[in-house]
Design an enzyme around this catalytic site. Structure first.
Site, PDB file in Angstrom:
ATOM      1  CE  LYS A 157      -1.235  -2.959   0.655  1.00 29.04           C
ATOM      2  NZ  LYS A 157       0.028  -3.396   0.034  1.00 29.04           N
ATOM      3  CD  GLN A 202       3.369  -1.825   0.062  1.00 24.07           C
ATOM      4  OE1 GLN A 202       2.498  -2.405   0.699  1.00 24.07           O
ATOM      5  NE2 GLN A 202       3.154  -1.357  -1.158  1.00 24.07           N
ATOM      6  CG  ASP A 226       0.908  -9.131  -1.333  1.00 20.62           C
ATOM      7  OD1 ASP A 226      -0.245  -8.706  -1.562  1.00 20.62           O
ATOM      8  OD2 ASP A 226       1.842  -8.404  -0.974  1.00 20.62           O
TER       9      ASP A 226
END
Ligand code: NAD
Length: 283
Positions: free
Chosen positions: A52, A96, A119
């Site tokens: 990412k 994460q 997200d």
């Protein structure tokens, strides 16, 4: 049969995104910025975060990865999130998952400023999605819709079966398909006679983490298959679909790797640009 090449499509999208970012840097005077928080030593998470961060840099996003030890307390993580929320130079925050077991994921996700929640996992963004209001979408389902649109697949009126009901993939996926006027069935580990629902489906999205759950005799001729699963065995990655056999009957199918994975990352990067352009009112 068409292989839905997420690697190629995401590359095209990232190139377009880079152009938009380059233009907006000229207007704003700085690049969009993303803070990625990784707690602990999960090897797969390290691979995802590195990927990412690397791809963010490639499109012109200024990203920082903050790696914390497994022993990090909830309070320490909460303090960091609050600090990043208050930092005007941070546009997007990504935690994460999974977090170590002693930290409650939901509690931490709730702390992320909804305007920086790239997200789309916060209660506010998920609630807005379910109320058909403008929201930041979870990257995986958003990336899947982008891939479906790239191949000009018509969703209105089709029978779509989503297998898996997680808050980050299955549930938002089902809602996005409903928004496109598909007739959606959601299956999960307690579904009786899964095959009844897969045989009836024009489109199957499977996100279970069960290697090769979907077999050729479970689907109808011409089915569209979107395989979200990532099942690691040694150095190899397998999907939730028995790809080699199912591709013989499918009309469209995503490979693993090279299908949904890269589309997820490009959708995430698009989310970073989205929050940045909203903040600076870039049209
Ligand atoms: P999860 O564990 O939170 O949810 C799994 C879901 O699958 C559950 O709802 C469960 O009820 C259902 N399920 C499990 N076994 C089943 C069975 N035998 N029959 C029917 N349903 C069953 O997982 P998740 O976070 O949604 O992720 C699912 C998979 O997708 C994992 O392999 C994950 O690694 C992968 N994933 C990939 C990407 C990507 O970008 N490619 C992104 C997110 C998740």
């Amino acid at each position: 049969m068409v292989i839905m090449n997420g690697k190629e499509v995401s590359k095209l999208r990232n190139e377009e995104l880079k152009q938009k970012i380059d233009a907006s840097i000229k207007k704003v005077g700085r690049a969009p910025s993303l803070a990625v928080i990784l707690v602990g030593d999960d090897p797969a998470s390290h691979i995802y975060v590195n990927s990412k961060v690397r791809q963010a840099k490639e499109v012109g996003i200024n990203s920082t990865d903050i790696k914390l030890p497994e022993s990090t307390s909830s309070k320490e993580l909460a303090d960091l999130i609050k600090k990043l929320n208050d930092d005007d130079n941070v546009d997007g925050i990504l935690i994460q998952l999974p977090l170590p077991k002693h930290i409650k994921e939901g509690d931490m996700l709730d702390l992320v400023d909804p305007n920086k929640d790239v997200d789309g996992f916060s209660v506010l963004n998920q609630g807005k999605l379910f109320q058909n209001r403008d929201s930041i979408l979870s990257a995986t389902p958003k990336g899947i819709i982008n891939l479906i649109d790239h191949y000009k697949i018509e969703l209105e009126g089709i029978n779509a079966t989503v297998i898996g009901r997680s808050l980050i993939v299955g549930m938002p996926m089902a809602k996005l398909l409903l928004n496109r006027n598909a007739t959606v069935t959601t299956c999960h580990r307690y579904t009786k006679n899964l095959v009844e629902h897969t045989k009836n489906a024009d489109l199957i999205v499977v996100a279970t983490g069960q290697k090769h759950l979907i077999k050729k005799d479970m689907v109808k001729e011409g089915v569209i298959i979107i395989d979200v699963g990532i099942n690691r065995e040694g150095n190899k990655i397998y999907g939730d679909v028995d790809y080699e056999n199912v591709k013989e009957v499918a009309s469209y199918i995503t490979p693993v790797p090279g299908g949904v994975g890269p589309m997820t990352i490009s959708a995430l990067l698009e989310n970073v640009y989205e929050v940045f352009s909203k903040k600076f009112q870039i049209k």
